[in-house]
Design a protein around this motif. Structure first.
Motif, PDB file in Angstrom:
ATOM      1  N   CYS A   1       0.843  -1.193   0.000  1.00 46.75           N
ATOM      2  CA  CYS A   1       0.000   0.000   0.000  1.00 46.75           C
ATOM      3  C   CYS A   1       0.876   1.241   0.000  1.00 46.75           C
ATOM      4  O   CYS A   1       1.984   1.241   0.537  1.00 46.75           O
ATOM      5  N   VAL A   2       0.364   2.290  -0.597  1.00 46.91           N
ATOM      6  CA  VAL A   2       1.084   3.561  -0.609  1.00 46.91           C
ATOM      7  C   VAL A   2       0.192   4.623   0.009  1.00 46.91           C
ATOM      8  O   VAL A   2      -1.024   4.505   0.038  1.00 46.91           O
ATOM      9  N   SER A   3       0.842   5.671   0.498  1.00 53.23           N
ATOM     10  CA  SER A   3       0.053   6.773   1.049  1.00 53.23           C
ATOM     11  C   SER A   3      -0.687   7.485  -0.071  1.00 53.23           C
ATOM     12  O   SER A   3      -0.202   7.573  -1.201  1.00 53.23           O
ATOM     13  N   PRO A   4      -1.895   7.981   0.209  1.00 57.61           N
ATOM     14  CA  PRO A   4      -2.650   8.662  -0.845  1.00 57.61           C
ATOM     15  C   PRO A   4      -1.921   9.901  -1.341  1.00 57.61           C
ATOM     16  O   PRO A   4      -1.375  10.683  -0.562  1.00 57.61           O
ATOM     17  N   ALA A   5      -1.888  10.041  -2.646  1.00 63.36           N
ATOM     18  CA  ALA A   5      -1.253  11.206  -3.246  1.00 63.36           C
ATOM     19  C   ALA A   5      -2.231  12.374  -3.245  1.00 63.36           C
ATOM     20  O   ALA A   5      -3.410  12.232  -2.948  1.00 63.36           O
ATOM     21  N   GLU A   6      -1.736  13.528  -3.594  1.00 65.44           N
ATOM     22  CA  GLU A   6      -2.606  14.701  -3.716  1.00 65.44           C
ATOM     23  C   GLU A   6      -3.381  14.626  -5.029  1.00 65.44           C
ATOM     24  O   GLU A   6      -2.881  14.092  -6.017  1.00 65.44           O
ATOM     25  N   PRO A   7      -4.584  15.133  -5.096  1.00 67.89           N
ATOM     26  CA  PRO A   7      -5.274  15.772  -3.982  1.00 67.89           C
ATOM     27  C   PRO A   7      -5.973  14.754  -3.084  1.00 67.89           C
ATOM     28  O   PRO A   7      -6.476  13.743  -3.561  1.00 67.89           O
ATOM     29  N   VAL A   8      -5.997  15.023  -1.797  1.00 68.14           N
ATOM     30  CA  VAL A   8      -6.751  14.198  -0.861  1.00 68.14           C
ATOM     31  C   VAL A   8      -8.228  14.525  -1.039  1.00 68.14           C
ATOM     32  O   VAL A   8      -8.639  15.670  -0.944  1.00 68.14           O
ATOM     33  N   ALA A   9      -9.011  13.493  -1.326  1.00 69.69           N
ATOM     34  CA  ALA A   9     -10.420  13.715  -1.638  1.00 69.69           C
ATOM     35  C   ALA A   9     -11.270  13.926  -0.393  1.00 69.69           C
ATOM     36  O   ALA A   9     -12.289  14.610  -0.443  1.00 69.69           O
ATOM     37  N   SER A  10     -10.876  13.293   0.738  1.00 73.11           N
ATOM     38  CA  SER A  10     -11.702  13.373   1.941  1.00 73.11           C
ATOM     39  C   SER A  10     -10.825  13.130   3.163  1.00 73.11           C
ATOM     40  O   SER A  10      -9.858  12.361   3.110  1.00 73.11           O
ATOM     41  N   THR A  11     -11.186  13.764   4.254  1.00 78.11           N
ATOM     42  CA  THR A  11     -10.482  13.576   5.527  1.00 78.11           C
ATOM     43  C   THR A  11     -11.497  13.245   6.606  1.00 78.11           C
ATOM     44  O   THR A  11     -12.519  13.926   6.746  1.00 78.11           O
ATOM     45  N   TYR A  12     -11.201  12.180   7.361  1.00 80.02           N
ATOM     46  CA  TYR A  12     -12.121  11.686   8.384  1.00 80.02           C
ATOM     47  C   TYR A  12     -11.407  11.648   9.727  1.00 80.02           C
ATOM     48  O   TYR A  12     -10.262  11.172   9.816  1.00 80.02           O
ATOM     49  N   ASP A  13     -12.047  12.150  10.768  1.00 79.88           N
ATOM     50  CA  ASP A  13     -11.487  12.106  12.120  1.00 79.88           C
ATOM     51  C   ASP A  13     -11.775  10.743  12.745  1.00 79.88           C
ATOM     52  O   ASP A  13     -12.935  10.351  12.908  1.00 79.88           O
ATOM     53  N   VAL A  14     -10.710  10.024  13.080  1.00 78.99           N
ATOM     54  CA  VAL A  14     -10.830   8.698  13.696  1.00 78.99           C
ATOM     55  C   VAL A  14     -10.853   8.859  15.210  1.00 78.99           C
ATOM     56  O   VAL A  14      -9.839   9.193  15.824  1.00 78.99           O
ATOM     57  N   HIS A  15     -11.995   8.635  15.809  1.00 81.31           N
ATOM     58  CA  HIS A  15     -12.132   8.684  17.260  1.00 81.31           C
ATOM     59  C   HIS A  15     -12.071   7.256  17.801  1.00 81.31           C
ATOM     60  O   HIS A  15     -12.904   6.419  17.456  1.00 81.31           O
ATOM     61  N   VAL A  16     -11.074   6.978  18.621  1.00 85.08           N
ATOM     62  CA  VAL A  16     -10.886   5.633  19.173  1.00 85.08           C
ATOM     63  C   VAL A  16     -11.787   5.448  20.381  1.00 85.08           C
ATOM     64  O   VAL A  16     -11.771   6.263  21.314  1.00 85.08           O
ATOM     65  N   ARG A  17     -12.577   4.367  20.358  1.00 84.87           N
ATOM     66  CA  ARG A  17     -13.392   4.021  21.517  1.00 84.87           C
ATOM     67  C   ARG A  17     -12.597   3.099  22.439  1.00 84.87           C
ATOM     68  O   ARG A  17     -11.732   2.351  21.991  1.00 84.87           O
ATOM     69  N   PHE A  18     -12.930   3.130  23.710  1.00 86.76           N
ATOM     70  CA  PHE A  18     -12.229   2.278  24.672  1.00 86.76           C
ATOM     71  C   PHE A  18     -12.367   0.803  24.288  1.00 86.76           C
ATOM     72  O   PHE A  18     -11.439   0.016  24.451  1.00 86.76           O
ATOM     73  N   SER A  19     -13.530   0.435  23.736  1.00 86.55           N
ATOM     74  CA  SER A  19     -13.763  -0.959  23.356  1.00 86.55           C
ATOM     75  C   SER A  19     -12.962  -1.376  22.118  1.00 86.55           C
ATOM     76  O   SER A  19     -12.906  -2.565  21.787  1.00 86.55           O
ATOM     77  N   ASP A  20     -12.344  -0.426  21.418  1.00 90.37           N
ATOM     78  CA  ASP A  20     -11.518  -0.750  20.255  1.00 90.37           C
ATOM     79  C   ASP A  20     -10.167  -1.324  20.645  1.00 90.37           C
ATOM     80  O   ASP A  20      -9.460  -1.892  19.804  1.00 90.37           O
ATOM     81  N   VAL A  21      -9.789  -1.154  21.898  1.00 92.48           N
ATOM     82  CA  VAL A  21      -8.433  -1.472  22.346  1.00 92.48           C
ATOM     83  C   VAL A  21      -8.371  -2.906  22.854  1.00 92.48           C
ATOM     84  O   VAL A  21      -9.265  -3.371  23.566  1.00 92.48           O
ATOM     85  N   ASP A  22      -7.299  -3.625  22.489  1.00 93.85           N
ATOM     86  CA  ASP A  22      -7.132  -5.009  22.932  1.00 93.85           C
ATOM     87  C   ASP A  22      -6.414  -5.068  24.280  1.00 93.85           C
ATOM     88  O   ASP A  22      -6.129  -4.033  24.903  1.00 93.85           O
ATOM     89  N   VAL A  23      -6.091  -6.284  24.720  1.00 89.32           N
ATOM     90  CA  VAL A  23      -5.494  -6.456  26.046  1.00 89.32           C
ATOM     91  C   VAL A  23      -4.078  -5.884  26.121  1.00 89.32           C
ATOM     92  O   VAL A  23      -3.538  -5.713  27.216  1.00 89.32           O
ATOM     93  N   TYR A  24      -3.480  -5.580  24.960  1.00 88.27           N
ATOM     94  CA  TYR A  24      -2.122  -5.037  24.952  1.00 88.27           C
ATOM     95  C   TYR A  24      -2.105  -3.512  24.911  1.00 88.27           C
ATOM     96  O   TYR A  24      -1.042  -2.905  24.831  1.00 88.27           O
ATOM     97  N   GLY A  25      -3.291  -2.899  24.913  1.00 87.69           N
ATOM     98  CA  GLY A  25      -3.360  -1.447  24.899  1.00 87.69           C
ATOM     99  C   GLY A  25      -3.311  -0.841  23.513  1.00 87.69           C
ATOM    100  O   GLY A  25      -3.240   0.380  23.365  1.00 87.69           O
ATOM    101  N   HIS A  26      -3.338  -1.691  22.460  1.00 85.87           N
ATOM    102  CA  HIS A  26      -3.346  -1.218  21.079  1.00 85.87           C
ATOM    103  C   HIS A  26      -4.750  -1.383  20.501  1.00 85.87           C
ATOM    104  O   HIS A  26      -5.498  -2.273  20.904  1.00 85.87           O
ATOM    105  N   VAL A  27      -5.098  -0.572  19.526  1.00 88.48           N
ATOM    106  CA  VAL A  27      -6.334  -0.789  18.788  1.00 88.48           C
ATOM    107  C   VAL A  27      -6.212  -2.109  18.031  1.00 88.48           C
ATOM    108  O   VAL A  27      -5.222  -2.348  17.338  1.00 88.48           O
TER     109      VAL A  27
END
Length: 281
Positions: free
Chosen positions: A145-171
């Motif tokens: 995979c590569v990072s999206p090139a310009e122009p960026v079509a859309s930007t979304y704010d990723v809000h992490v929920r507590f339930s998204d996190v596993d036992v190791y503290g990572h999403v």
């Protein structure tokens, strides 16, 4: 030797098309992977715990609808390296005549991880021996995979929920697919000014995991660009960032779909025109 896991479906797994949602498949794969490692990887240094996903490659072959019978998943190892190994999966159902309908094929690259020190480690001799029981070499090269090139079509704010996190503290790796799905939905909403009159199905999603996403109040950023527009499909490239630091990269192929005919179709002319205008290359 392939390991077979029978995975029960839940009604909540379905999307608005009454198909199992593309995100849920990755959860099924995780269950099958853990079951295999528990069954055949016991002992000191076992790989049941202490793994992180480096990469997913998921190809959606045919829609899966709800049923009370479990769906079958075969999983096996295709490559063992010094500090990573690759697993392959085939998710399918078998009818009364023994004929198999494949709904999904996938590969996952994993690495043993020392969470106390936040670093990967090498595979031990004992772990290698356990993994070798399931080894069926596969020489297909991994897509990157590569990072999206310009122009960026859309930007979304990723809000992490507590339930998204596993036992190791990572999403958990499955949650990244949810974040990317939410970013795609926002992109389509913005593309059509909230009046979408077409349907899409996901044909392929690849994700590279670069660094852990952690639980915090401030959102992360997911950027999405249009990489390609085909006759009946489009390819989106996304990344999830913390400032300038890339945490994950993804590539998704989406197919325009006729619900009545249950087949792929061309997008509306106005939609295609907007997509082409946003194409990065």
């Amino acid at each position: 030797m392939r390991h077979r896991y029978e995975c029960p479906m839940r009604w909540a797994d379905l999307d608005q098309l009454r198909h199992v949602n593309n995100v849920v498949y990755v959860d099924y794969l995780q269950e099958a992977r853990v079951d295999m490692l528990r069954a055949h990887g016991r002992g000191p240094g076992a790989l049941v715990e202490g793994l992180v996903v480096v990469r997913h490659e998921v190809t959606y072959v045919a829609p899966l609808t709800f049923g009370f019978r479990p769906v079958s998943i075969e999983c096996w190892v295709t490559e063992i390296r010094a500090a990573t190994f690759t697993m392959a999966y085939e998710l399918f159902q078998t009818d009364e005549h023994g004929d198999r309908t494949v709904h999904l094929r996938a590969r996952t690259v994993l690495t043993p991880f020392v969470f106390a020190e936040e670093r990967p480690r090498r595979i031990t001799a004992e772990e290698r021996e356990a993994l070798t029981q399931h080894l069926e070499p596969d020489e297909h090269p991994a897509r990157r995979c590569v990072s999206p090139a310009e122009p960026v079509a859309s930007t979304y704010d990723v809000h992490v929920r507590f339930s998204d996190v596993d036992v190791y503290g990572h999403v958990n790796n499955v949650k990244y697919f949810e974040y990317l799905q939410e970013a795609r939905i926002l992109f389509l909403h913005e593309l059509t000014d909230g009046e979408r009159d077409f349907h899409l199905v996901v044909a392929q999603v690849d994700v590279d995991y670069r660094a852990p996403i952690l639980f915090r109040e401030a959102p992360y950023e997911c950027r999405t660009s249009v990489a390609d527009v085909g006759t009946k499909s489009m390819t989106l490239e996304s990344d999830i960032r913390d400032g300038d630091r890339v945490l994950a990269r993804a590539r998704a192929v989406l197919v325009f779909f006729d619900l009545d005919e249950q087949r792929s179709t061309e997008p509306p002319a106005a939609v295609r025109e907007r997509l082409v205008a946003l194409t990065t290359r």
